[in-house]
Design an enzyme around this catalytic site. Structure first.
Site, PDB file in Angstrom:
ATOM      1  N   TRP A 381       0.781  -0.996   0.182  1.00 43.04           N
ATOM      2  CA  TRP A 381      -0.014  -0.113  -0.059  1.00 43.04           C
ATOM      3  C   TRP A 381       1.122   1.449  -0.366  1.00 43.04           C
ATOM      4  O   TRP A 381       0.306   2.279  -0.388  1.00 43.04           O
ATOM      5  CB  TRP A 381      -0.914   0.362   1.523  1.00 43.04           C
ATOM      6  CG  TRP A 381      -0.171   0.462   2.564  1.00 43.04           C
ATOM      7  CD1 TRP A 381       1.207   0.571   2.819  1.00 43.04           C
ATOM      8  CD2 TRP A 381      -0.868   1.424   3.853  1.00 43.04           C
ATOM      9  NE1 TRP A 381       1.563   0.477   4.425  1.00 43.04           N
ATOM     10  CE2 TRP A 381       0.051   0.996   4.328  1.00 43.04           C
ATOM     11  CE3 TRP A 381      -2.078   1.924   3.418  1.00 43.04           C
ATOM     12  CZ2 TRP A 381      -0.377   2.628   5.691  1.00 43.04           C
ATOM     13  CZ3 TRP A 381      -1.966   3.028   4.519  1.00 43.04           C
ATOM     14  CH2 TRP A 381      -1.329   2.670   5.789  1.00 43.04           C
ATOM     15  N   ASP A 382       1.469   1.235   0.103  1.00 41.31           N
ATOM     16  CA  ASP A 382       2.961   2.398   0.162  1.00 41.31           C
ATOM     17  C   ASP A 382       2.937   3.159  -1.282  1.00 41.31           C
ATOM     18  O   ASP A 382       3.218   4.934  -0.706  1.00 41.31           O
ATOM     19  CB  ASP A 382       4.962   2.168   0.156  1.00 41.31           C
ATOM     20  CG  ASP A 382       5.167   1.446   1.254  1.00 41.31           C
ATOM     21  OD1 ASP A 382       3.940   0.105   1.661  1.00 41.31           O
ATOM     22  OD2 ASP A 382       5.931   0.792   2.125  1.00 41.31           O
ATOM     23  N   GLU A 520      -0.774  -3.167  12.192  1.00 38.13           N
ATOM     24  CA  GLU A 520       0.216  -4.001  12.004  1.00 38.13           C
ATOM     25  C   GLU A 520       0.525  -5.016  13.173  1.00 38.13           C
ATOM     26  O   GLU A 520       0.680  -6.224  13.485  1.00 38.13           O
ATOM     27  CB  GLU A 520       1.146  -4.115  11.699  1.00 38.13           C
ATOM     28  CG  GLU A 520       1.429  -3.496   9.937  1.00 38.13           C
ATOM     29  CD  GLU A 520       2.987  -3.828   9.231  1.00 38.13           C
ATOM     30  OE1 GLU A 520       3.644  -4.068   8.972  1.00 38.13           O
ATOM     31  OE2 GLU A 520       2.544  -3.173   7.109  1.00 38.13           O
ATOM     32  N   LYS A 641       2.933  -0.070  15.713  1.00 38.19           N
ATOM     33  CA  LYS A 641       4.217   0.124  14.948  1.00 38.19           C
ATOM     34  C   LYS A 641       4.095   1.747  14.758  1.00 38.19           C
ATOM     35  O   LYS A 641       5.334   2.447  14.645  1.00 38.19           O
ATOM     36  CB  LYS A 641       4.101  -1.456  14.087  1.00 38.19           C
ATOM     37  CG  LYS A 641       5.147  -0.952  13.236  1.00 38.19           C
ATOM     38  CD  LYS A 641       5.270  -2.292  12.196  1.00 38.19           C
ATOM     39  CE  LYS A 641       6.689  -2.039  10.784  1.00 38.19           C
ATOM     40  NZ  LYS A 641       6.176  -2.486  10.423  1.00 38.19           N
ATOM     41  N   GLN A 642       2.929   2.206  14.360  1.00 38.11           N
ATOM     42  CA  GLN A 642       2.820   2.821  12.930  1.00 38.11           C
ATOM     43  C   GLN A 642       1.377   3.933  13.179  1.00 38.11           C
ATOM     44  O   GLN A 642       0.578   2.888  13.714  1.00 38.11           O
ATOM     45  CB  GLN A 642       3.144   2.570  11.294  1.00 38.11           C
ATOM     46  CG  GLN A 642       2.843   1.842  10.700  1.00 38.11           C
ATOM     47  CD  GLN A 642       3.462   0.724   9.646  1.00 38.11           C
ATOM     48  OE1 GLN A 642       4.060   0.266  10.323  1.00 38.11           O
ATOM     49  NE2 GLN A 642       2.539   1.690   8.853  1.00 38.11           N
TER      50      GLN A 642
END
Length: 823
Positions: A381-382, A520, A641-642
């Site tokens: 998805w980046d 994640e 995580k993000q």
């Protein structure tokens, strides 16, 4: 990173056309010491590519070992290897490490083949390596003394052509300083390579290539053709090596050697003279069986090489191509300094990865570029972070890249149907065919064990595809794209998410279950690990957003003459009404303190003392692996995580997010936005380079000093290898694009919505001014923002006027006009 002075040009090499020291300081990355422990990272940082193929910045004399990894990769070229891990069958689809065209070695007077790693530190004198990101040239120069006291200076320059995507070239100059005598040179192509750049996949080494043809083409050219084991893609490389003593071309007697495992080379010797450089020029041409209008890759590579110009002419065309690229993509930042260099460096690597992609080259956006083998070269998805960088500057490149997704719609529809759903279910990790190639297990180096990888549950990748397709349409007004490509993507994703939304009549709400969000760290509840979460806020809100865009897409299709796209897509009666109902009644969970909940049940998880783990482990970005090694799990804790729910404030303005939530029946007052950011900022381990991009954006208008620190980290993600070793496996393309986007789109407050271009500017105090170019609705705009003025200039030409909104004030801008706004 060392000083940034330009290289001395006394040894025969490439002249670097800089305007002076200040220019070099913002366009040249340099290293003043040879450090074997850093070499793997430098090789990734110094990769040269053009979007068709790329080669890591390894020394031409090196081979893959504990220090070096001279990888070469082609966009879209993957292969599959089946293997076993702890009795479990694994299938890895990997971006293939292709034959190494760099291979060029020398030895003095019959001695050992030269190697920097064989030298004692005292025998290596001057060393300097530079990557010129303005012109795409990698230069290395060093002086060494051998055991017989001979002093030699070596300089190499190389480039991968932006003018001709299938050409690369290298020039190596060997200058005997205090001696004369024979020099033996060996130049070839090595196809005996393996995929072994990923220690977290250890223990494994995958070989994908077997040789098809090994031959000599005339006196100075060799050719190697190989084929991948399972995908049956042929890769042909032809390389021509010529020799000069000083300015005089010479013919040397050559021997031709082959290794049936897949290598070809020519070896020759030349009598070198003290003070006169021995100059070796090597030009390579490549072709694959994926190329259009090619009968045989080997013939195409050989014929292409035979028609190439001289090294100097190839270099001139390459430099001119980069200069044209920078007219579109350069960002001028004042005062100049490390941030300006990082901006150019990051933009350079994004362009290297994507620039050659067109309708004929079927390639997506690999998360780690053409720079290494992290994530097996897969597409994630980046791309969500990359498209704004591209669309704002070179709009036609975006549909060429989105075509990668469009060509794989069939696979996404099949995946959805197999799961019992409608529409298109795009995979978390995608490779050559669009199947889900997400690994089922991950090697935890902390524990030395394999653990389940359930990240395939990140269905939100489809939302990113639809979002990018609509944003391109919003930016360009390209109705033909929407009719022939965009509508398929947007409606396919909308149908899938509508089909997984389950209605609860007791609450009169829809829920989406068994998915993972961007975080994640949570792949399930403690009583059902690995089975996904319920009502992930990011997924549900973006589903609502996509369903609304799908309805807007239908409005365009309905009005188009003939309604051919409407008929092709099979719009069912009542389908849009169902989408609107789901969009309005999807569940959004809030924590008791009024903040957005990451998912249903998030606030019931245990808190965790992240500072305690930082004291024990230092970097805790991958806390999931740390806890797993301790016998615990991040599923137990309130930790990320993000950014997850916070991604909504990255993709949507606070105003737009509040409007969507209000339409869904929820309120999000301004103070709740602030407290949501604060809550998750404190609970994030910043384990992704994307974290710094998102948090710099979120803090831009709340805590400018903190936003600046995040921006600095985002800019240096790979230059400083902030994750402590991951860059050697490939740079982080999304973070690179996102960092440039921060300086341009975030600082200017640019939004493209409602057929208008919006500006809400606020520069960090540390930046005096920025200047960049963008394209909106066929108008080419120059934007200059300083602390006290915004200036928007439209280039001369023929295009319809556009609507621009600056700080809430709307006006019309025609081509050739300029508007200035005091801030």
């Amino acid at each position: 990173m060392a000083s940034l002075r330009p290289l001395d040009e006394r040894v025969c090499g490439v002249a670097h056309p800089h305007d002076g020291t200040a220019d070099a300081e913002t366009w040249v990355v340099g290293f003043d010491r040879y450090l074997p422990s850093h070499e793997g990272t430098r090789e990734a940082l110094c990769t040269l590519a053009n979007g068709y193929w790329g080669t890591r910045g390894a020394g031409e004399e090196s081979a893959a070992d504990d220090v070096h990894y001279p990888g070469t990769y082609f966009a879209g070229v993957y292969d599959v290897v089946d293997w076993q891990v702890e009795g479990m069958a694994m299938s890895d689809e990997e971006m293939v490490n292709a034959p190494n065209w760099l291979h060029l070695r020398f030895r003095l007077d019959g001695g050992d083949w030269f190697s920097l790693d064989a030298l004692d530190e005292a025998d290596l004198g001057e060393f300097r390596q530079e990557l010129d990101v303005r012109h795409g040239i990698l230069t290395r120069r060093f002086t060494f003394r051998d055991a017989r006291g001979r002093v030699t200076t070596v300089r190499s320059d190389r480039f991968v052509s932006q003018a001709d995507p299938q050409i690369a070239a290298m020039r190596v100059s060997i200058l005997p300083v205090n001696w004369s005598g024979p020099v033996t040179v060996r130049s070839g192509i090595d196809g005996r390579v393996t995929n072994s750049n990923m220690p977290d996949h250890s223990p494994r080494t995958h070989r994908h290539l077997h040789p098809i043809e090994l031959r000599e083409c005339g006196g100075d050219t060799v050719l190697l053709e190989v084929e991948t084991a399972r995908s049956n893609i042929r890769i042909a490389t032809a390389a021509r090596t010529t020799v000069q003593l000083g300015a005089q071309a010479i013919e040397a007697d050559r021997s031709f050697e082959t290794d049936e495992r897949g290598a070809v080379a020519q070896e020759f010797w030349v009598d070198a003279t003290g003070g006169t450089p021995l100059v070796i020029e090597k030009v390579a041409c490549v072709s694959t069986s994926r190329d259009r209008a090619v009968l045989a890759p080997a013939d195409a590579a050989a014929d292409g090489l035979a028609g190439t110009a001289s090294f100097d002419e190839l270099l001139r065309e390459h430099v001119q191509s980069w200069e044209r690229l920078w007219l579109e993509f350069a960002v001028e930042l004042h005062p100049p300094g490390e941030e300006a260099l990082a901006l150019h460096f990051n933009a350079f690597h994004v362009l290297q990865t994507l620039n050659a992609v067109n309708a004929d080259l079927d390639a997506g956006i690999p998360a780690r570029g053409l720079h290494g083998e992290a994530y097996d070269g897969h597409v994630f998805w980046d791309e969500l972070y990359v498209y704004p960088f591209i669309t704002m500057r070179r709009p036609p490149l975006t549909p060429a890249l989105l075509a990668y997704r469009h060509r794989r719609l069939g696979a996404a529809r099949v995946a959805a149907a197999r799961a019992g759903h409608s529409g298109a279910m795009f995979p978390w990790q995608s490779g050559i065919a669009g199947d889900d190639v997400t690994p089922r297990a991950l090697f935890n180096q902390l524990s030395g064990t394999w653990i389940p990888d359930n990240s395939r549950l990140q269905r939100h990748v489809g939302l990113a595809v639809a979002y990018s397709a609509w944003q391109y349409y919003e930016s360009t007004g390209d109705t033909q794209f929407l009719l022939h490509q965009g509508a398929d993507l947007i409606l396919g994703v909308a149908r899938f998410f509508a089909s997984i939304a389950v209605y609860d009549p007791a609450r009169d709400r829809y829920s989406i279950d068994r998915v993972m969000g961007p975080d994640e760290f949570h792949d399930g509840y403690l009583d059902r690990p690995g089975e996904g979460m319920r009502d992930n806020t990011y997924t549900n809100v973006m589903t609502s957003w996509v369903l609304r865009r799908a309805i807007a897409t239908l409005d365009v299709l309905r009005e188009h003459p003939g309604r051919l796209a409407w008929q092709r897509l099979g719009i069912a009666p009542g389908e849009s009404a169902e989408w609107e109902r789901i969009a309005r009644r999807l569940t959004v969970v809030f924590n008791d303190d009024g903040t957005l909940s990451q998912f249903d049940g998030y606030q019931d998880l245990e808190p965790i003392d992240l500072d305690a783990y930082r004291r024990r482990y230092g970097w805790i970005g991958r806390l999931d692996l740390i806890l797993n090694a301790e016998g615990d799990t991040t599923n137990r804790y309130q930790v990320s995580k993000q950014p997850d729910a916070l991604m909504l404030l990255y993709l949507l303005s606070a105003e737009e997010l509040r409007e969507i939530l209000e339409d869904m029946g929820y309120e999000l007052p301004p103070e709740a936005v602030v407290s949501t950011v604060e809550r998750y900022s404190a609970a994030t381990t910043y384990g992704s380079t994307l974290s710094n991009v998102v948090h710099a954006w979120l803090e831009a208008r709340r805590d400018r000093a903190r936003s600046w620190r995040f921006l600095q980290e985002a800019l240096r993600s790979d230059l400083a290898d902030i994750q402590g070793g991951t860059t050697r496996q490939g740079v982080h393309i999304a973070a690179m694009a996102g960092s440039v986007d921060l300086v341009t789109r975030c600082c200017t407050g640019i939004e493209m919505r409602g057929d208008r271009l919006w500006f809400h500017p606020l520069l960090p105090a540390e930046i005096g001014s920025i200047k960049f170019h963008l394209v909106y609705r066929d108008q080419a705009l120059s934007v200059r923002l300083s602390q006290d003025e915004l200036r928007i200039t439209s280039a001369e030409g023929r295009a319809a006027p556009i609507r621009i909104v600056v700080e809430g004030v709307e006006f019309e801008l025609a081509t050739g006009e300029e508007r200035r706004f005091a801030l």
